[in-house]
Scaffold this active site. Structure first.
Site, short mmCIF file in Angstrom:
data_model
loop_
_atom_site.label_atom_id
_atom_site.label_comp_id
_atom_site.label_asym_id
_atom_site.label_seq_id
_atom_site.Cartn_x
_atom_site.Cartn_y
_atom_site.Cartn_z
N THR A 144 0.83 -1.20 0.00
CA THR A 144 0.00 0.00 0.00
C THR A 144 0.87 1.26 0.00
O THR A 144 1.95 1.28 0.61
CB THR A 144 -0.94 0.01 1.23
OG1 THR A 144 -1.49 1.32 1.39
CG2 THR A 144 -0.24 -0.37 2.51
N SER A 179 -1.23 3.01 10.65
CA SER A 179 -2.19 2.15 11.37
C SER A 179 -1.53 0.78 11.55
O SER A 179 -0.55 0.46 10.88
CB SER A 179 -3.50 1.99 10.58
OG SER A 179 -3.31 1.11 9.48
N TYR A 181 -2.74 -1.95 10.57
CA TYR A 181 -2.88 -2.61 9.26
C TYR A 181 -1.75 -2.19 8.33
O TYR A 181 -1.07 -3.03 7.73
CB TYR A 181 -4.25 -2.29 8.62
CG TYR A 181 -4.17 -2.29 7.13
CD1 TYR A 181 -4.00 -3.48 6.43
CD2 TYR A 181 -4.20 -1.09 6.39
CE1 TYR A 181 -3.86 -3.48 5.05
CE2 TYR A 181 -4.06 -1.09 5.02
CZ TYR A 181 -3.89 -2.28 4.35
OH TYR A 181 -3.72 -2.29 2.99
N HIS A 182 -1.55 -0.87 8.20
CA HIS A 182 -0.50 -0.41 7.28
C HIS A 182 0.88 -0.92 7.75
O HIS A 182 1.74 -1.25 6.94
CB HIS A 182 -0.50 1.12 7.18
CG HIS A 182 -1.64 1.69 6.37
ND1 HIS A 182 -2.83 2.08 6.94
CD2 HIS A 182 -1.78 1.91 5.04
CE1 HIS A 182 -3.65 2.54 5.99
NE2 HIS A 182 -3.03 2.44 4.83
N LYS A 185 1.71 -4.31 6.51
CA LYS A 185 2.18 -4.32 5.13
C LYS A 185 3.67 -3.96 5.05
O LYS A 185 4.39 -4.45 4.19
CB LYS A 185 1.39 -3.30 4.31
CG LYS A 185 -0.09 -3.61 4.16
CD LYS A 185 -0.32 -4.68 3.12
CE LYS A 185 -1.69 -4.55 2.50
NZ LYS A 185 -1.96 -5.56 1.48
N1 USQ Z 1 -11.38 9.89 5.01
C1 USQ Z 1 -12.30 10.90 5.16
N2 USQ Z 1 -13.62 10.56 5.23
C2 USQ Z 1 -14.07 9.28 5.12
C3 USQ Z 1 -13.12 8.25 4.96
C4 USQ Z 1 -11.77 8.58 4.91
O1 USQ Z 1 -11.96 12.09 5.24
O2 USQ Z 1 -15.27 9.05 5.21
C5 USQ Z 1 -9.95 10.21 4.92
C6 USQ Z 1 -9.07 9.48 5.93
O3 USQ Z 1 -8.97 10.20 7.14
C7 USQ Z 1 -7.75 9.39 5.16
C8 USQ Z 1 -8.15 9.31 3.70
O4 USQ Z 1 -9.51 9.77 3.64
O5 USQ Z 1 -7.00 10.56 5.34
C9 USQ Z 1 -8.09 7.93 3.09
O6 USQ Z 1 -8.88 7.07 3.87
P1 USQ Z 1 -9.40 5.66 3.28
O7 USQ Z 1 -10.21 5.02 4.34
O8 USQ Z 1 -9.96 5.85 1.94
O9 USQ Z 1 -8.00 4.91 3.02
P2 USQ Z 1 -7.00 4.18 4.00
O10 USQ Z 1 -7.46 4.06 5.39
O11 USQ Z 1 -5.67 4.83 3.78
O12 USQ Z 1 -6.99 2.69 3.41
C10 USQ Z 1 -7.38 2.39 2.07
C11 USQ Z 1 -7.63 0.89 2.01
C12 USQ Z 1 -6.32 0.17 2.30
C13 USQ Z 1 -5.23 0.65 1.36
C14 USQ Z 1 -5.10 2.16 1.42
C15 USQ Z 1 -4.18 2.75 0.39
O13 USQ Z 1 -8.65 0.52 2.92
O14 USQ Z 1 -6.50 -1.22 2.16
O15 USQ Z 1 -4.00 0.09 1.75
O16 USQ Z 1 -6.39 2.76 1.16
S1 USQ Z 1 -3.36 4.17 1.03
O17 USQ Z 1 -4.35 5.12 1.50
O18 USQ Z 1 -2.55 4.70 -0.01
O19 USQ Z 1 -2.59 3.72 2.18
#
Ligand code: USQ
Length: 400
Positions: A144, A179, A181-182, A185
């Protein structure tokens, strides 16, 4: 090529099984069907109704004229993993079989420990099984972009050149995940890299951005072949959640100022990139890192894209700020580099607006299902381990 997909029942896995079969590859896979249980544990379900295992198998056979060798089993069991590879003899293994949610992993001690044990054990089992059974097979491992965190410099693809006290080297770029989870990875990346050195395995570590989308152009219309689309606080990613919120008239839930930047990738591009990685394998002993994303945006920018596309199709979409349940940088530099995928032929889908329009139209059909779970749209899993529903912040709604 013979491609084994670990995690074949999930959001990406089920779509990839079909996409790669359409591209002429022979696909098999395994899954313990756990994603269905985790989402149920969140008291939610996929907005797009998904077929059960038997229905999926029958629909696959009817569509592609062949049985899918899909084994239901737990990849933390080494004998199960080994048998799968012995029987199928893959050229490539696409490893998607992990618990993928940051909030779920932050729930409490039990979920944090479980996430890391599950994810790291599964990856180690796959590495050992490749060494023992198919040492020439290529591992395409889903990592990720979140492994890197948000450094105040450009983000290279895995490694960077360093000069220190007059000497130079190419070193592992620091990982700073946000996190449990992260972090799991990050550990997988280290373990995978190690096996390319000690056992000469070939591996591509995919640093994938946040995926969004309900479908890809070639996806069959048969409802039993559709992939899932989650919108709960744990398994729904930001744009997918925003689209689900938009169709039921719930304000889009921006966490904090919403100025966090992330790299994004439509589902169709994720399919394309994973296929390109399989078709262009790493060499023996090579550990390649691909930063896999189409474009970077701030979350607030995306919320307003969802709002404007929603308005075009008659939805009244509000955007609101909620106190951020996560501990994360809200204002930061963000510039990941993507060169390796471009070199093997990836051309990004840049039209995020069209993709969001497709999603909204798809999700409108399932408005009642989302409506029934409306109470789950505002998050309550906090990074300090407490459980408290986020409150609306008194920030004015920005008008585009
Ligand atoms: N966020 C909001 N509102 C929401 C949901 C999320 O503002 O309703 C914000 C979060 O605080 C964060 C960002 O949007 O800053 C991304 O959140 P996300 O839930 O879309 O992504 P994340 O938790 O980072 O995880 C997701 C996948 C995970 C993958 C990752 C890629 O669930 O499996 O590894 O995206 S990355 O984000 O590049 O790490």
């Amino acid at each position: 090529m013979r491609v084994f997909i670990a995690g074949i029942d999930g959001y990406l896995g089920w779509a990839l099984a079909q996409y790669m079969t359409q591209q002429g590859h022979t696909v098999a896979g395994a899954d313990a069907l756990m994603r269905r249980q985790w989402v149920a544990e969140m008291d939610s379900y996929s907005a797009i109704p998904i077929a059960n295992h038997e229905e999926r198998m029958a629909a696959f056979e009817a569509e592609f004229g062949t049985n899918l060798d899909f084994r239901v089993g737990d990849l933390t069991d080494y004998d199960f993993v080994k048998t799968c590879l012995e029987d199928f003899q893959p050229d490539a293994i696409v490893h998607l079989a992990q618990m993928p949610s940051a909030p779920y992993s932050m729930l409490d001690n039990k979920h944090a420990v479980w996430t890391q044990v599950n994810n790291i054990t599964t990856n180690l089992n796959i590495l050992y099984a490749i060494k023992d059974v198919v040492p020439n097979a290529h591992l395409v491992k889903l990592g990720t972009m979140g492994e890197y965190g948000q450094p105040n410099v450009d983000i290279p693809e895995g490694f960077f050149d360093v000069e220190f006290n007059g000497r130079q080297d190419t070193l592992w770029f620091p990982r700073a995940a946000g996190s449990w989870y992260h972090q799991s990875k990050v550990h997988d990346s280290h373990n995978t890299y190690f096996t390319t050195k000690i056992w000469n395995l070939r591996a591509t570590d995919i640093m994938q951005g946040v995926v969004f989308g309900t479908t890809y152009p070639e996806m069959n219309e048969n409802p039993h072949l559709r992939t899932r689309l989650d919108f709960d606080q744990s398994f729904g990613t930001a744009i997918n959640r925003f689209c689900a919120q938009a169709v039921v008239g719930h304000p889009l839930t921006l966490y904090g100022a919403g100025t966090m930047k992330r790299a994004f990738l439509p589902l169709r591009d994720s399919m394309r990139c994973l296929t390109l990685a399989v078709e262009n394998p790493a060499t023996a002993g090579e550990f390649r890192v691909f930063n896999q994303f189409a474009e970077s945006y701030s979350i607030v920018e995306l919320a307003y894209i969802v709002q404007s596309v929603g308005q075009e199709i008659g939805l009244d979409v509000q955007v609101k700020h909620y106190d951020n349940p996560r501990v994360e940088k809200e204002e930061h530099y963000y510039n990941p580099i993507r060169e390796n995928l471009d070199r093997i032929g990836y051309v990004p889908t840049t039209d995020v607006k069209s993709e969001i329009k497709v999603m909204l139209k798809d999700l409108i059909q399932f408005k009642e299902r989302i409506e029934a779970k409306k109470q789950l749209l505002v998050p309550d899993i906090r990074w300090d381990g407490s459980h408290q529903r986020s409150k609306e912040l008194n920030l004015p709604e920005t008008v585009q």
